[in-house]
Design a protein around this motif. Structure first.
Motif, PDB file in Angstrom:
ATOM      1  N   GLU A 134      -4.997 -14.450   0.602  1.00  0.00           N
ATOM      2  CA  GLU A 134      -4.930 -15.486  -0.436  1.00  0.00           C
ATOM      3  C   GLU A 134      -4.386 -16.803   0.107  1.00  0.00           C
ATOM      4  O   GLU A 134      -4.727 -17.874  -0.371  1.00  0.00           O
ATOM      5  CB  GLU A 134      -4.063 -15.010  -1.612  1.00  0.00           C
ATOM      6  CG  GLU A 134      -4.768 -13.972  -2.461  1.00  0.00           C
ATOM      7  CD  GLU A 134      -3.917 -13.509  -3.637  1.00  0.00           C
ATOM      8  OE1 GLU A 134      -2.747 -13.935  -3.740  1.00  0.00           O
ATOM      9  OE2 GLU A 134      -4.446 -12.729  -4.449  1.00  0.00           O
ATOM     10  N   THR A 135      -3.496 -16.707   1.068  1.00  0.00           N
ATOM     11  CA  THR A 135      -2.912 -17.939   1.595  1.00  0.00           C
ATOM     12  C   THR A 135      -3.660 -18.442   2.815  1.00  0.00           C
ATOM     13  O   THR A 135      -3.269 -19.420   3.437  1.00  0.00           O
ATOM     14  CB  THR A 135      -1.432 -17.709   1.984  1.00  0.00           C
ATOM     15  OG1 THR A 135      -1.373 -16.614   2.898  1.00  0.00           O
ATOM     16  CG2 THR A 135      -0.569 -17.423   0.782  1.00  0.00           C
ATOM     17  N   ARG A 155       3.442   1.201   4.320  1.00  0.00           N
ATOM     18  CA  ARG A 155       2.015   0.830   4.287  1.00  0.00           C
ATOM     19  C   ARG A 155       1.652   0.155   2.964  1.00  0.00           C
ATOM     20  O   ARG A 155       0.817  -0.744   2.918  1.00  0.00           O
ATOM     21  CB  ARG A 155       1.146   2.079   4.482  1.00  0.00           C
ATOM     22  CG  ARG A 155       1.237   2.661   5.880  1.00  0.00           C
ATOM     23  CD  ARG A 155       0.612   1.733   6.909  1.00  0.00           C
ATOM     24  NE  ARG A 155       0.567   2.300   8.238  1.00  0.00           N
ATOM     25  CZ  ARG A 155       1.134   1.733   9.313  1.00  0.00           C
ATOM     26  NH1 ARG A 155       1.772   0.564   9.197  1.00  0.00           N
ATOM     27  NH2 ARG A 155       1.035   2.286  10.489  1.00  0.00           N
ATOM     28  N   ARG A 205       7.099 -14.924  -9.679  1.00  0.00           N
ATOM     29  CA  ARG A 205       6.303 -13.864 -10.322  1.00  0.00           C
ATOM     30  C   ARG A 205       7.168 -12.719 -10.832  1.00  0.00           C
ATOM     31  O   ARG A 205       6.700 -11.897 -11.605  1.00  0.00           O
ATOM     32  CB  ARG A 205       5.270 -13.321  -9.338  1.00  0.00           C
ATOM     33  CG  ARG A 205       4.277 -14.394  -8.935  1.00  0.00           C
ATOM     34  CD  ARG A 205       3.190 -13.784  -8.095  1.00  0.00           C
ATOM     35  NE  ARG A 205       2.656 -14.769  -7.160  1.00  0.00           N
ATOM     36  CZ  ARG A 205       1.826 -14.482  -6.180  1.00  0.00           C
ATOM     37  NH1 ARG A 205       1.454 -13.234  -5.987  1.00  0.00           N
ATOM     38  NH2 ARG A 205       1.382 -15.422  -5.391  1.00  0.00           N
ATOM     39  N   GLN A 264       2.765  -3.322   3.237  1.00  0.00           N
ATOM     40  CA  GLN A 264       1.875  -4.066   4.141  1.00  0.00           C
ATOM     41  C   GLN A 264       0.551  -4.403   3.457  1.00  0.00           C
ATOM     42  O   GLN A 264      -0.020  -5.451   3.714  1.00  0.00           O
ATOM     43  CB  GLN A 264       1.633  -3.257   5.416  1.00  0.00           C
ATOM     44  CG  GLN A 264       2.864  -3.242   6.318  1.00  0.00           C
ATOM     45  CD  GLN A 264       2.681  -2.342   7.531  1.00  0.00           C
ATOM     46  OE1 GLN A 264       2.034  -1.295   7.438  1.00  0.00           O
ATOM     47  NE2 GLN A 264       3.257  -2.739   8.641  1.00  0.00           N
ATOM     48  N   ILE A 288       1.940  -7.954  12.656  1.00  0.00           N
ATOM     49  CA  ILE A 288       2.008  -6.964  11.584  1.00  0.00           C
ATOM     50  C   ILE A 288       3.450  -6.561  11.307  1.00  0.00           C
ATOM     51  O   ILE A 288       3.879  -6.437  10.161  1.00  0.00           O
ATOM     52  CB  ILE A 288       1.217  -5.678  11.982  1.00  0.00           C
ATOM     53  CG1 ILE A 288      -0.253  -5.989  12.189  1.00  0.00           C
ATOM     54  CG2 ILE A 288       1.412  -4.558  10.955  1.00  0.00           C
ATOM     55  CD1 ILE A 288      -1.000  -6.387  10.939  1.00  0.00           C
ATOM     56  N   LYS A 297      -4.010 -17.116   5.740  1.00  0.00           N
ATOM     57  CA  LYS A 297      -3.331 -16.948   7.031  1.00  0.00           C
ATOM     58  C   LYS A 297      -3.900 -15.775   7.821  1.00  0.00           C
ATOM     59  O   LYS A 297      -3.266 -15.254   8.739  1.00  0.00           O
ATOM     60  CB  LYS A 297      -1.830 -16.762   6.814  1.00  0.00           C
ATOM     61  CG  LYS A 297      -1.160 -18.061   6.398  1.00  0.00           C
ATOM     62  CD  LYS A 297       0.303 -17.857   6.164  1.00  0.00           C
ATOM     63  CE  LYS A 297       0.927 -19.159   5.635  1.00  0.00           C
ATOM     64  NZ  LYS A 297       2.201 -18.933   4.985  1.00  0.00           N
ATOM     65  N   HIS A 300       4.384 -14.048   3.431  1.00  0.00           N
ATOM     66  CA  HIS A 300       3.492 -15.186   3.668  1.00  0.00           C
ATOM     67  C   HIS A 300       3.238 -16.015   2.419  1.00  0.00           C
ATOM     68  O   HIS A 300       3.097 -17.227   2.486  1.00  0.00           O
ATOM     69  CB  HIS A 300       2.162 -14.695   4.252  1.00  0.00           C
ATOM     70  CG  HIS A 300       2.342 -14.092   5.601  1.00  0.00           C
ATOM     71  ND1 HIS A 300       2.264 -14.826   6.755  1.00  0.00           N
ATOM     72  CD2 HIS A 300       2.673 -12.835   5.977  1.00  0.00           C
ATOM     73  CE1 HIS A 300       2.514 -14.039   7.798  1.00  0.00           C
ATOM     74  NE2 HIS A 300       2.764 -12.824   7.351  1.00  0.00           N
ATOM     75  N   ALA A 301       3.144 -15.349   1.287  1.00  0.00           N
ATOM     76  CA  ALA A 301       2.849 -16.094   0.067  1.00  0.00           C
ATOM     77  C   ALA A 301       4.078 -16.889  -0.344  1.00  0.00           C
ATOM     78  O   ALA A 301       5.208 -16.475  -0.109  1.00  0.00           O
ATOM     79  CB  ALA A 301       2.448 -15.133  -1.042  1.00  0.00           C
ATOM     80  N   GLU A 307      -1.658 -11.050   0.378  1.00  0.00           N
ATOM     81  CA  GLU A 307      -1.015 -12.370   0.451  1.00  0.00           C
ATOM     82  C   GLU A 307      -1.650 -13.236   1.537  1.00  0.00           C
ATOM     83  O   GLU A 307      -1.930 -14.401   1.340  1.00  0.00           O
ATOM     84  CB  GLU A 307       0.460 -12.217   0.846  1.00  0.00           C
ATOM     85  CG  GLU A 307       1.401 -11.914  -0.273  1.00  0.00           C
ATOM     86  CD  GLU A 307       2.818 -11.715   0.285  1.00  0.00           C
ATOM     87  OE1 GLU A 307       3.655 -11.292  -0.495  1.00  0.00           O
ATOM     88  OE2 GLU A 307       3.075 -11.981   1.486  1.00  0.00           O
ATOM     89  N   ARG A 308      -1.821 -12.622   2.686  1.00  0.00           N
ATOM     90  CA  ARG A 308      -2.358 -13.392   3.813  1.00  0.00           C
ATOM     91  C   ARG A 308      -3.765 -13.884   3.527  1.00  0.00           C
ATOM     92  O   ARG A 308      -4.116 -15.007   3.862  1.00  0.00           O
ATOM     93  CB  ARG A 308      -2.374 -12.530   5.080  1.00  0.00           C
ATOM     94  CG  ARG A 308      -0.999 -12.328   5.629  1.00  0.00           C
ATOM     95  CD  ARG A 308      -1.091 -11.638   6.949  1.00  0.00           C
ATOM     96  NE  ARG A 308       0.125 -10.877   7.164  1.00  0.00           N
ATOM     97  CZ  ARG A 308       0.514 -10.454   8.369  1.00  0.00           C
ATOM     98  NH1 ARG A 308      -0.228 -10.702   9.418  1.00  0.00           N
ATOM     99  NH2 ARG A 308       1.618  -9.780   8.499  1.00  0.00           N
TER     100      ARG A 308
END
Lengths: 415, 308
Positions: free
Chosen positions: A410-411, A398, B229, A401, B216, A413, B222-223, A407-408
């Motif tokens: 920010e991008t 978790r 980094r 995730q 999920i 998506k 995705h990034a 990330e999603r």
């Protein structure tokens, strides 16, 4: 008898060296590479007389192994995981040629996602190929099994290639005390290959595998291979008996551990079975009648031996270090098919999936599997298959995730 | 059973150190199991190794959950959770750290009650080389375990390091035995751990995994450029340094061979190493046709700015 600390990979190289193999087609892959590095060093230093050739892929490597075996020389090769799968087409093909050789597979979980650590989905993907399969639990067993495997493969009643399987990291990179047998005794057990009619030569070509249409000849050839594989059980027993006589180490088709009076029995393959031995000792210490069966041969499947050993027991716990998507544990189904319909078969057969991608199986988890199975025996109902997975592990996923969700966002998506 | 865990970085000789210790225990009559554990990375990546030793055959395998002794050859690993240095460290666990800082400071930082020992860098002198720290730790560990004689340690170092040549054997022997002598007052402070009990145990908190849609549950990142980094430069044990007076600007060689793509080319055509991400694999050092790239220890005295 002198013992040396050896990794599973070194033990495998020693097996090939003692078997006096003529030809080693090779392609490196983690965690198998140390096997071919060791053999290469020996050949280079004149300590092993053999020809090693590095190929451009496992597909070619297995083709080369089969082709060389068809000329009547002794062949050894090794791979792992994705490499075994890359050569899969040729695994089936060379087994169909009915040529004997030995392939060591160092088990490693399959992609995707990619990992380096072990489970048995790689070797089980080759389950139906016609290769026989010996599964090892210790480094000593890796060395000994390679020598046994050549006897098995080359026997006229079998004449099929054999896979010797060991777990990556847990055996491949782990040193344990290993007794290296002396060359003379190994030669007595495994004389130079009597090639007989195996005689493929450029000057005397043979078409190794003709096209057969209509199904009838095809069925004949396939079923003959199946019967040869099945013969492997009796041939193996003979070989193991002679091995025990010469070297003092016994390897049945099924290892029995503390089976006297055992009411509940673990069934599993591979190196994690030594963890189960430890758990069985602790459970016995706590007064629980628990035992362990570890099939060493998976092909041919020692169904009759397992049936006999399990007759009259109250419960069986199968631990599968593999997962057939949409069904469950492979060993569980194989054992169920061997037991079903036999009056003495244990009434409870529980299924546990664990050790995927090298995940540990803790002593407490072994104890709990027994508790679950005891309850099933008492209630007279079998629980659904259980993945060995804790709340804490899911919490860790978790967290990953949560990072992925950021990330999603920010991008762009979505979430 | 003795359960010993080594933590360090690829290139520090952790696998060798665990093997030396394994061999000493085997020579002292123990059943032994030793092995390294690492990922896909090379030099500089965090890794660990373990040794089990018992007078009975060993059935346990893999990760040591409850160590009797933890050896850390690079103290920068301690704050990295993924390195798992402190996993299972209990009051009875001896922690041996290669560090210039005092045990008291580590005790305070880590809030640990158990024994902590440090081996300062000065103990390595006169042979300063990060690759030798692991053998130093092994020498110390051998005495802490208390069942290994100095002579056995010497024999094991000779045996395990023989393939590296006489020079490596002598230097490591001196370091290893020195560390053994340094810890003589603590001889036997590491005690064998016990076994779990099946009669009473904490049951595992197994759960049923919930189903989640592929959006999920598929393993995707995705990034983009996430690897930038991670400052993998801190993994380095050795640093490649370019001597620009020798560089003939055949940049396509070093920059192409660089396995991590961290050699860029400046406007004048000189290769520039990104030290934030260079892991110190030294492939560029081996490939440079002019021998203009040399390797220097990352933490030694000579980390001079020779690059400019």
């Amino acid at each position: 008898m002198k013992r040396t600390l050896l990794t599973g990979n070194s033990a495998a190289a020693w097996g090939a060296r003692l078997a006096d193999v003529d030809y080693v087609p090779a392609f490196p892959i983690t965690p198998q590479t140390e096997i071919i590095e060791t053999i290469a060093e020996w050949i280079d230093g004149g300590r092993m007389r053999s020809r090693m050739v590095t190929l451009e892929s496992e597909h070619s490597m297995i083709t080369a192994a089969g082709a060389a075996a068809a000329t009547g020389v002794r062949v050894f090769t090794a791979t792992s995981s994705q490499g075994l799968l890359y050569g899969m087409e040729m695994l089936y093909t060379v087994a169909g040629w009915r040529v004997p050789f030995v392939l060591v597979n160092v088990s490693r979980g399959l992609s995707a996602p990619i990992t380096l650590e072990p489970d048995h989905n790689d070797v089980l993907a080759a389950r139906d190929s016609g290769f026989l399969q010996i599964h090892c639990a210790t480094c000593q067993e890796v060395l000994d099994s390679i020598i046994l495997a050549f006897r098995l493969a080359e026997d006229k009643r079998v004449r099929l290639p054999v896979i010797v399987n060991m777990d990556g990291f847990y055996l491949s990179f782990t040193r344990e005390p290993v007794e290296i047998p002396d060359t003379g005794s190994v030669r007595q057990f495994l004389p130079p290959l009597d090639a007989g009619d195996i005689s493929f030569r450029a000057s005397a070509p043979i078409s190794q595998a003709t096209a057969v249409l209509g199904g009838s000849p095809y069925s004949y050839f396939r079923y003959e291979s199946h019967m040869a594989a099945t013969n492997g059980l009796a041939v193996y027993d003979e070989a193991a008996e002679s091995f025990a006589g010469l070297f003092g180490r016994s390897y049945g088709t099924v290892e029995e551990y503390r089976m006297e009076g055992a009411e509940i029995v673990f069934v599993m393959v591979g190196s994690f079975a030594t963890k189960a031995r430890e758990a069985v000792d602790r459970l016995r210490g706590a007064g629980r009648p628990v035992g362990l069966l570890r099939p060493r041969l998976l092909r041919p499947f020692p169904g009759k031996a397992l049936r006999k050993l399990l007759a009259g027991r109250k419960g069986v716990m199968v631990i599968d270090q593999n997962l057939s998507m949409g069904k469950g544990g492979v060993l569980h189904m194989e054992l169920a098919s061997a037991l079903y319909g036999h009056p003495d078969a244990p009434p409870v057969l529980t299924s546990f999936i664990g050790g995927l991608g090298g995940r540990d199986i803790t002593p407490e988890e072994f104890y709990e599997m027994v508790a679950v199975t005891e309850k099933a025996i008492k209630d007279g109902s079998t629980p659904p298959p259980r993945l060995l997975y804790t709340k804490r592990e899911l919490d860790e996923v978790r967290k990953l995730q949560a990072i992925a969700n950021v990330e999603r966002r920010e991008t762009g998506k979505g979430e | 059973m003795y359960r010993i865990r080594f933590h360090g970085r690829g290139g520090q000789g952790i696998k060798t150190a665990s093997r030396i210790l394994g061999t000493t225990l085997f020579m002292e009559g123990f059943e032994v199991q030793d092995g390294p554990r690492y990922g896909a990375e090379r030099r500089g990546a965090p890794m660990f190794a373990y040794v089990r030793a018992s007078m009975e055959p060993i059935q346990e395998r893999g990760i040591i959950r409850l160590p009797d002794l933890v050896i850390v050859t690079d103290d920068s690993l301690i704050p990295i959770p993924a390195a798992g240095v402190l996993t299972g460290v209990a009051e009875r666990t001896v922690l041996l750290i290669n560090s210039d800082e005092e045990p008291g400071l580590w005790r305070e930082r880590l809030a640990l009650a158990g024994p902590i020992l440090t081996l300062p860098a000065a103990a390595h002198a006169p042979h300063i080389n990060t690759q030798l720290t692991s053998v130093l730790s092994t020498g110390a560990a051998a005495n802490l375990i208390g069942v290994i004689s100095r002579r056995t340690l010497e024999e094991a170092i000779r045996k395990e390091l023989a393939p590296l040549g006489a020079g490596a054997v002598e230097v490591n022997l001196e370091n290893g035995l020195k560390a053994f002598d340094l810890t003589v007052v603590l001889k036997g402070s590491v005690r064998e751990g016990g076994k779990t009990q099946a009669a009473s145990y904490d049951p595992p908190d197994w759960i049923d995994l919930p189903f989640e849609e592929a959006a999920i549950s598929a393993p995707a990142i995705h990034a983009t450029a996430t690897s930038e980094r991670v400052k993998t430069g801190v993994w380095r044990t050795m640093r490649p340094v370019i001597d620009y007076s020798l560089c003939n600007r055949c940049w396509w060689i070093c920059s192409t061979f660089c396995a991590d793509g961290v050699i860029r080319v400046d406007e004048e055509g000189y290769p520039r190493i990104d030290y934030e991400h260079c892991k110190g694999c030294m492939i560029c050092v081996a490939q440079c046709p002019r021998h203009a790239i040399s390797a220097i220890p990352e933490h030694g005295e000579d980390t001079g700015e020779r690059q400019e």
